[in-house]
Design a protein around this motif. Sequence first.
Motif, PDB file in Angstrom:
ATOM      1  N   ASP A  16       0.644   4.363 -21.160  1.00  0.00           N
ATOM      2  CA  ASP A  16       0.570   4.495 -22.616  1.00  0.00           C
ATOM      3  C   ASP A  16       1.956   4.558 -23.257  1.00  0.00           C
ATOM      4  O   ASP A  16       2.201   3.962 -24.304  1.00  0.00           O
ATOM      5  CB  ASP A  16      -0.220   5.765 -22.987  1.00  0.00           C
ATOM      6  CG  ASP A  16      -1.695   5.640 -22.658  1.00  0.00           C
ATOM      7  OD1 ASP A  16      -2.152   4.503 -22.427  1.00  0.00           O
ATOM      8  OD2 ASP A  16      -2.375   6.673 -22.614  1.00  0.00           O
ATOM      9  N   ALA A  17       2.885   5.296 -22.638  1.00  0.00           N
ATOM     10  CA  ALA A  17       4.191   5.522 -23.238  1.00  0.00           C
ATOM     11  C   ALA A  17       5.030   4.256 -23.341  1.00  0.00           C
ATOM     12  O   ALA A  17       5.980   4.196 -24.119  1.00  0.00           O
ATOM     13  CB  ALA A  17       4.961   6.581 -22.436  1.00  0.00           C
ATOM     14  N   LEU A  18       4.693   3.230 -22.551  1.00  0.00           N
ATOM     15  CA  LEU A  18       5.472   1.991 -22.545  1.00  0.00           C
ATOM     16  C   LEU A  18       4.749   0.833 -23.225  1.00  0.00           C
ATOM     17  O   LEU A  18       5.264  -0.280 -23.269  1.00  0.00           O
ATOM     18  CB  LEU A  18       5.796   1.588 -21.097  1.00  0.00           C
ATOM     19  CG  LEU A  18       6.716   2.521 -20.315  1.00  0.00           C
ATOM     20  CD1 LEU A  18       6.778   2.099 -18.856  1.00  0.00           C
ATOM     21  CD2 LEU A  18       8.112   2.532 -20.918  1.00  0.00           C
ATOM     22  N   ARG A  19       3.554   1.084 -23.753  1.00  0.00           N
ATOM     23  CA  ARG A  19       2.704  -0.013 -24.219  1.00  0.00           C
ATOM     24  C   ARG A  19       3.372  -0.839 -25.326  1.00  0.00           C
ATOM     25  O   ARG A  19       3.341  -2.063 -25.306  1.00  0.00           O
ATOM     26  CB  ARG A  19       1.351   0.516 -24.698  1.00  0.00           C
ATOM     27  CG  ARG A  19       0.409  -0.605 -25.172  1.00  0.00           C
ATOM     28  CD  ARG A  19      -1.000  -0.139 -25.398  1.00  0.00           C
ATOM     29  NE  ARG A  19      -1.648   0.172 -24.121  1.00  0.00           N
ATOM     30  CZ  ARG A  19      -1.935   1.387 -23.711  1.00  0.00           C
ATOM     31  NH1 ARG A  19      -1.629   2.426 -24.457  1.00  0.00           N
ATOM     32  NH2 ARG A  19      -2.519   1.577 -22.556  1.00  0.00           N
ATOM     33  N   GLY A  20       3.955  -0.176 -26.314  1.00  0.00           N
ATOM     34  CA  GLY A  20       4.566  -0.909 -27.421  1.00  0.00           C
ATOM     35  C   GLY A  20       5.673  -1.831 -26.954  1.00  0.00           C
ATOM     36  O   GLY A  20       5.793  -2.977 -27.404  1.00  0.00           O
ATOM     37  N   ARG A  21       6.503  -1.350 -26.024  1.00  0.00           N
ATOM     38  CA  ARG A  21       7.623  -2.164 -25.546  1.00  0.00           C
ATOM     39  C   ARG A  21       7.153  -3.350 -24.708  1.00  0.00           C
ATOM     40  O   ARG A  21       7.643  -4.470 -24.862  1.00  0.00           O
ATOM     41  CB  ARG A  21       8.586  -1.280 -24.733  1.00  0.00           C
ATOM     42  CG  ARG A  21       9.533  -0.463 -25.620  1.00  0.00           C
ATOM     43  CD  ARG A  21      10.114   0.728 -24.894  1.00  0.00           C
ATOM     44  NE  ARG A  21       9.151   1.842 -24.845  1.00  0.00           N
ATOM     45  CZ  ARG A  21       9.399   3.019 -24.295  1.00  0.00           C
ATOM     46  NH1 ARG A  21      10.572   3.228 -23.722  1.00  0.00           N
ATOM     47  NH2 ARG A  21       8.502   3.981 -24.305  1.00  0.00           N
ATOM     48  N   VAL A  22       6.192  -3.109 -23.819  1.00  0.00           N
ATOM     49  CA  VAL A  22       5.699  -4.211 -22.992  1.00  0.00           C
ATOM     50  C   VAL A  22       4.951  -5.231 -23.848  1.00  0.00           C
ATOM     51  O   VAL A  22       5.109  -6.446 -23.679  1.00  0.00           O
ATOM     52  CB  VAL A  22       4.802  -3.677 -21.858  1.00  0.00           C
ATOM     53  CG1 VAL A  22       4.183  -4.836 -21.079  1.00  0.00           C
ATOM     54  CG2 VAL A  22       5.612  -2.789 -20.914  1.00  0.00           C
ATOM     55  N   MET A  23       4.148  -4.762 -24.801  1.00  0.00           N
ATOM     56  CA  MET A  23       3.420  -5.696 -25.658  1.00  0.00           C
ATOM     57  C   MET A  23       4.355  -6.444 -26.594  1.00  0.00           C
ATOM     58  O   MET A  23       4.033  -7.543 -27.056  1.00  0.00           O
ATOM     59  CB  MET A  23       2.337  -4.955 -26.446  1.00  0.00           C
ATOM     60  CG  MET A  23       1.226  -4.368 -25.586  1.00  0.00           C
ATOM     61  SD  MET A  23       0.574  -5.509 -24.340  1.00  0.00           S
ATOM     62  CE  MET A  23      -0.139  -6.792 -25.377  1.00  0.00           C
ATOM     63  N   SER A  24       5.539  -5.892 -26.875  1.00  0.00           N
ATOM     64  CA  SER A  24       6.508  -6.636 -27.679  1.00  0.00           C
ATOM     65  C   SER A  24       7.032  -7.838 -26.902  1.00  0.00           C
ATOM     66  O   SER A  24       7.349  -8.877 -27.494  1.00  0.00           O
ATOM     67  CB  SER A  24       7.667  -5.726 -28.121  1.00  0.00           C
ATOM     68  OG  SER A  24       8.519  -5.403 -27.030  1.00  0.00           O
ATOM     69  N   VAL A  25       7.120  -7.718 -25.577  1.00  0.00           N
ATOM     70  CA  VAL A  25       7.510  -8.871 -24.758  1.00  0.00           C
ATOM     71  C   VAL A  25       6.403  -9.924 -24.792  1.00  0.00           C
ATOM     72  O   VAL A  25       6.675 -11.127 -24.907  1.00  0.00           O
ATOM     73  CB  VAL A  25       7.802  -8.430 -23.308  1.00  0.00           C
ATOM     74  CG1 VAL A  25       8.125  -9.644 -22.435  1.00  0.00           C
ATOM     75  CG2 VAL A  25       8.957  -7.438 -23.275  1.00  0.00           C
ATOM     76  N   PHE A  26       5.159  -9.481 -24.703  1.00  0.00           N
ATOM     77  CA  PHE A  26       4.030 -10.402 -24.810  1.00  0.00           C
ATOM     78  C   PHE A  26       4.043 -11.096 -26.174  1.00  0.00           C
ATOM     79  O   PHE A  26       3.794 -12.307 -26.282  1.00  0.00           O
ATOM     80  CB  PHE A  26       2.726  -9.627 -24.608  1.00  0.00           C
ATOM     81  CG  PHE A  26       1.485 -10.482 -24.640  1.00  0.00           C
ATOM     82  CD1 PHE A  26       1.235 -11.408 -23.639  1.00  0.00           C
ATOM     83  CD2 PHE A  26       0.565 -10.358 -25.670  1.00  0.00           C
ATOM     84  CE1 PHE A  26       0.086 -12.194 -23.658  1.00  0.00           C
ATOM     85  CE2 PHE A  26      -0.591 -11.139 -25.696  1.00  0.00           C
ATOM     86  CZ  PHE A  26      -0.824 -12.059 -24.688  1.00  0.00           C
ATOM     87  N   THR A  27       4.348 -10.347 -27.235  1.00  0.00           N
ATOM     88  CA  THR A  27       4.449 -10.923 -28.574  1.00  0.00           C
ATOM     89  C   THR A  27       5.556 -11.967 -28.645  1.00  0.00           C
ATOM     90  O   THR A  27       5.394 -13.046 -29.227  1.00  0.00           O
ATOM     91  CB  THR A  27       4.710  -9.823 -29.612  1.00  0.00           C
ATOM     92  OG1 THR A  27       3.611  -8.922 -29.625  1.00  0.00           O
ATOM     93  CG2 THR A  27       4.916 -10.403 -30.996  1.00  0.00           C
ATOM     94  N   LEU A  28       6.702 -11.643 -28.049  1.00  0.00           N
ATOM     95  CA  LEU A  28       7.820 -12.591 -28.036  1.00  0.00           C
ATOM     96  C   LEU A  28       7.398 -13.899 -27.380  1.00  0.00           C
ATOM     97  O   LEU A  28       7.697 -14.998 -27.870  1.00  0.00           O
ATOM     98  CB  LEU A  28       9.004 -11.975 -27.289  1.00  0.00           C
ATOM     99  CG  LEU A  28      10.307 -12.776 -27.247  1.00  0.00           C
ATOM    100  CD1 LEU A  28      11.502 -11.820 -27.142  1.00  0.00           C
ATOM    101  CD2 LEU A  28      10.341 -13.736 -26.055  1.00  0.00           C
ATOM    102  N   ILE A  29       6.670 -13.787 -26.263  1.00  0.00           N
ATOM    103  CA  ILE A  29       6.225 -14.977 -25.543  1.00  0.00           C
ATOM    104  C   ILE A  29       5.207 -15.761 -26.357  1.00  0.00           C
ATOM    105  O   ILE A  29       5.300 -16.986 -26.505  1.00  0.00           O
ATOM    106  CB  ILE A  29       5.632 -14.577 -24.182  1.00  0.00           C
ATOM    107  CG1 ILE A  29       6.756 -14.110 -23.242  1.00  0.00           C
ATOM    108  CG2 ILE A  29       4.841 -15.717 -23.558  1.00  0.00           C
ATOM    109  CD1 ILE A  29       6.261 -13.477 -21.971  1.00  0.00           C
ATOM    110  N   LEU A  30       4.214 -15.054 -26.906  1.00  0.00           N
ATOM    111  CA  LEU A  30       3.110 -15.721 -27.580  1.00  0.00           C
ATOM    112  C   LEU A  30       3.510 -16.281 -28.945  1.00  0.00           C
ATOM    113  O   LEU A  30       3.154 -17.409 -29.300  1.00  0.00           O
ATOM    114  CB  LEU A  30       1.948 -14.744 -27.745  1.00  0.00           C
ATOM    115  CG  LEU A  30       0.633 -15.307 -28.288  1.00  0.00           C
ATOM    116  CD1 LEU A  30       0.107 -16.402 -27.369  1.00  0.00           C
ATOM    117  CD2 LEU A  30      -0.406 -14.204 -28.437  1.00  0.00           C
ATOM    118  N   MET A  31       4.261 -15.503 -29.709  1.00  0.00           N
ATOM    119  CA  MET A  31       4.576 -15.901 -31.083  1.00  0.00           C
ATOM    120  C   MET A  31       5.994 -16.434 -31.245  1.00  0.00           C
ATOM    121  O   MET A  31       6.269 -17.186 -32.185  1.00  0.00           O
ATOM    122  CB  MET A  31       4.365 -14.720 -32.036  1.00  0.00           C
ATOM    123  CG  MET A  31       2.950 -14.195 -32.063  1.00  0.00           C
ATOM    124  SD  MET A  31       2.754 -12.824 -33.232  1.00  0.00           S
ATOM    125  CE  MET A  31       3.142 -13.634 -34.776  1.00  0.00           C
TER     126      MET A  31
END
Length: 414
Positions: free
Chosen positions: A351-366
């Motif tokens: 949970d504590a890392l979710r925002g940072r890891v999902m920001s990498v997913f966002t960078l890739i996707l968008m």
Amino acid sequence: MTVSPSPTVTDARLPQFLRALRHRNYRLFFIGQLISLTGTWMQSVAQGWLVLRLTDSPALLGIVAAASSLPVLLFSLQAGTVVDRVSKQKLLLATQVAAMLLAISLAVLTISGLIQVWHILVMAMLLGFVNAFDAPTRQSFTVEMVGREDLLNAIALNSSIFNAARMIGPAVAGLLVALIGEGPAFALNAVSFIFVIASLLMMRLPPFTAPKASRSSDQLKEGLRYIKQERRVQALLIQAMAISLFCFVHIPLLPVFARDVLGTGAAGLGALSSASGFGALIAALILAQLGDKLRRGRLLIFAALLYPLLMIIFTTTRLLPLAMLLIGVAGWAGVTTMALTNTLIQALVPDALRGRVMSVFTLILMGMSPMGGLAAGVLAEMVGSVPLVVAASAVIGWAIIIVVNWRAPFLRQL
């Protein structure tokens, strides 16, 4: 800490594929997003047609798409550290208000006849900056509304409303553009933001407790270190990057396919986008209903390998009905791939890392997808063939996906 509000609707009253809607906050979010995303897709199609009408340039279609992705590339990782430190509800309110103001500006300039390409470029870049914060916040907020138990169902429902909007918005935009121009589509998008803003204000959430302060650079390094050490998350992200960078390049170039390859106008562009949205909606509904019963890893690999093959075949057709069928099945494969990737990553990440890891997913996707579109648009203008460039790019993406799954056989066990 992940907090999920108590359900206010009994499971017996809801079909299995709608079970995430038992959470009041998520119901509000669902309704607001369905309306707002319809407007977003209207603007996307109208903007692409407007750029083509003003410039007659495939390269500029790619440049506009790249302008929206540049801020995502530059700021999404840093945005992830912000997402983990602030109230996601308040951050989403800020991003939605900003996006609404940009849509109003675009509508006024277009309806008044003052619009120029540089206006579109500037607003695309500003919207990209907004999305750099909005996307990882939205991804991370889902689990706070529904909890881990209903996470896959909520992600699938998010995809379903995104793609229902993707069916409705382009079709309406195509008709509006053909009849009265692009301006009204931008204006309707601005109005649609009112609903999602209202839904966020009506939510009942526990008071936000900020985590212990630390330097954002240290937080970012912590997130990247986790990705480097967790091979499953790393492989999922590399596969998503291959699809986003090499297989989504047709998206900003669809106006060219509609007008020059298939010989249709704005209505044909809307039909292609809606067909893709229909296939994607079917994928989302299947995942919502059967997601817990499916072998996720094997389905992910199948869909990821199928998508580039469908795009290669799509570039060879000159018949609109066949093109709609191919891009519709590709829509199924694309959403199945990205929704499962999203779910598997969020299930693995603390949970504590979710925002940072999902920001990498966002960078890739968008972030990477429009950059691939830019490169494809420039190359297509150089070689004189959009279908050839799109097909070659899909071949590269397909090869990378094969290598990823050869080196990471554990993905099929997820």
